[in-house]
Write a protein that holds these residues in place. Structure first.
Motif, mmCIF file in Angstrom:
data_model
loop_
_atom_site.group_PDB
_atom_site.id
_atom_site.type_symbol
_atom_site.label_atom_id
_atom_site.label_comp_id
_atom_site.label_asym_id
_atom_site.label_seq_id
_atom_site.Cartn_x
_atom_site.Cartn_y
_atom_site.Cartn_z
ATOM 1 N N SER A 80 -4.494 -13.464 -111.092
ATOM 2 C CA SER A 80 -4.728 -13.950 -109.735
ATOM 3 C C SER A 80 -6.101 -13.508 -109.466
ATOM 4 O O SER A 80 -6.908 -14.186 -108.920
ATOM 5 N N TYR A 85 -8.548 -17.027 -109.300
ATOM 6 C CA TYR A 85 -9.421 -17.000 -108.282
ATOM 7 C C TYR A 85 -10.630 -17.605 -108.560
ATOM 8 O O TYR A 85 -11.168 -18.487 -107.723
ATOM 9 N N LEU A 88 -10.416 -21.475 -109.210
ATOM 10 C CA LEU A 88 -10.032 -22.434 -108.071
ATOM 11 C C LEU A 88 -11.419 -22.229 -107.205
ATOM 12 O O LEU A 88 -11.619 -23.569 -106.491
ATOM 13 N N LEU A 159 -8.039 -27.035 -99.758
ATOM 14 C CA LEU A 159 -6.773 -26.418 -100.235
ATOM 15 C C LEU A 159 -7.098 -25.221 -101.273
ATOM 16 O O LEU A 159 -6.434 -24.303 -101.290
ATOM 17 N N LEU A 160 -8.106 -25.860 -102.214
ATOM 18 C CA LEU A 160 -8.379 -25.050 -103.434
ATOM 19 C C LEU A 160 -8.823 -23.560 -102.798
ATOM 20 O O LEU A 160 -8.547 -22.489 -103.422
ATOM 21 N N VAL A 162 -8.428 -22.506 -99.950
ATOM 22 C CA VAL A 162 -7.488 -21.469 -99.345
ATOM 23 C C VAL A 162 -6.509 -20.638 -100.175
ATOM 24 O O VAL A 162 -6.309 -19.404 -100.482
ATOM 25 N N LEU A 163 -6.175 -21.662 -101.683
ATOM 26 C CA LEU A 163 -5.517 -20.948 -102.601
ATOM 27 C C LEU A 163 -6.319 -19.755 -103.111
ATOM 28 O O LEU A 163 -5.735 -18.644 -103.621
ATOM 29 N N LEU A 166 -6.139 -16.666 -101.008
ATOM 30 C CA LEU A 166 -4.963 -16.106 -101.055
ATOM 31 C C LEU A 166 -4.396 -15.541 -102.452
ATOM 32 O O LEU A 166 -3.877 -14.371 -102.204
ATOM 33 N N LEU A 167 -5.193 -15.811 -103.275
ATOM 34 C CA LEU A 167 -4.953 -15.352 -104.757
ATOM 35 C C LEU A 167 -5.696 -13.918 -104.666
ATOM 36 O O LEU A 167 -5.477 -12.891 -105.367
#
Length: 305
Positions: A80, A85, A88, A159-160, A162-163, A166-167
């Motif tokens: 992650s 991280y 992405l 979206l990438l 945001v991910l 989040l990661l």
């Protein structure tokens, strides 16, 4: 009394480590810009963490009796916080604007509080924290967007990003659990780097990658790789993980708000880029947001039974 004083000293040191980490991370864009002349983004990412891992293996300390469950948590932290991280984040830059990525990734503290509340029941979203988050996001927006046309809605890239944010929050929560195992920080970080690099290997076949290191013959390339690998990776990840252990996930994550501010200051000092009134206002708003969020931490904790 001595115990309280020692604890206070460790907290002060942890805050200083946070400031040092975000200062280094906020200036890495300069090194990356130089390296992009000879290396692809994936090459920069892989080689910098490989160098960081090599440096960590030169340091003393080893992990004993970790067990399968503890290894699982460290592997997930490597996946992650190291592999996914950064991959992405780099991928997001190919599909959306740098301004969008900077703003969205800086929302990591918000996701950290949310996940901390959901999985650890240790934090709750209070009005003070939400106000600090909004001030910081507004400030970061002013810092990173010099032209209103520079920001827009790019669904896939956003979206990438945001991910990615989040990661980073997931990594912070995982580190809180890993720190509870009681292992020394340095060998833990070394193991996480190892897992991160292993998980990164598939990406080397999906993106342009040349294993040769002859390009490091240029002094500028070598110097910037040393800065990224030793400073931004080996040193900063170790002291950041130490701060996570002492201060907790939410307090440390809030320092992420300061990264764009450091980047702005570094670009003015090192690249000669002008600091506009808008960027100065953005800096002020970001600092206010950080202070508001810190205030939340002293009054908004949920008591644990």
């Amino acid at each position: 009394m001595k115990h309280n004083q020692h604890s206070r000293q460790k907290q002060i040191l942890a805050h200083l480590f946070c400031l040092l980490s975000v200062t280094v991370w906020g200036t890495t864009f300069i090194s990356t810009k130089v390296l992009l002349h000879d290396f692809t983004p994936v090459e920069i990412l892989f080689f910098r963490f490989l160098l960081g891992l090599a440096v960590l293996y030169l340091a003393p300390g080893r992990l004993d009796q970790t067990g399968l469950w503890q290894e699982f948590f460290m592997a997930m932290a490597g996946l992650s916080g190291v592999s996914l991280y950064y991959l992405l984040e780099n991928m997001a830059l190919a599909y959306t604007t740098a301004a969008n990525v900077s703003i969205i990734v800086s929302a990591a503290p918000f996701f950290t509080v949310l996940l901390s509340h959901l999985f650890r029941q240790g934090e709750r979203l209070t009005p003070a924290f939400l106000a600090g988050f909004l001030f910081a996001m507004a400030g970061i927006g002013l810092i990173t967007v010099t032209d209103i046309t520079a920001i827009g809605f790019h669904p896939f890239g956003d979206l990438l990003a945001v991910l990615a944010a989040l990661l980073w929050a997931v990594y912070s929560i995982l580190m809180q659990k890993i720190n509870s195992f009681g292992h020394p920080i340095l060998p833990v970080t070394r193991r996480i780097f190892l897992y991160g690099l292993l998980f990164m290997i598939p990406a080397l076949f999906l993106f342009p990658f040349t294993p040769g290191l002859s390009r490091l013959g240029r002094p500028a390339s070598l110097g910037n790789y040393l800065y990224l690998g030793i400073g931004a990776c080996a040193v900063c990840f170790c002291i950041w993980n130490y701060a996570l252990k002492i201060l907790g996930t939410v307090t440390v994550s809030i320092y992420i708000y300061a990264v764009p501010v450091i980047t702005l200051i570094a670009s003015a000092l090192l690249l000669g880029e002008a600091m506009t009134l808008t960027s100065l206002l953005g800096t002020l708003l970001t600092i206010v947001g950080l202070l508001l969020s810190e205030q939340k931490l002293s009054t908004g904790r949920v008591n644990k039974k």
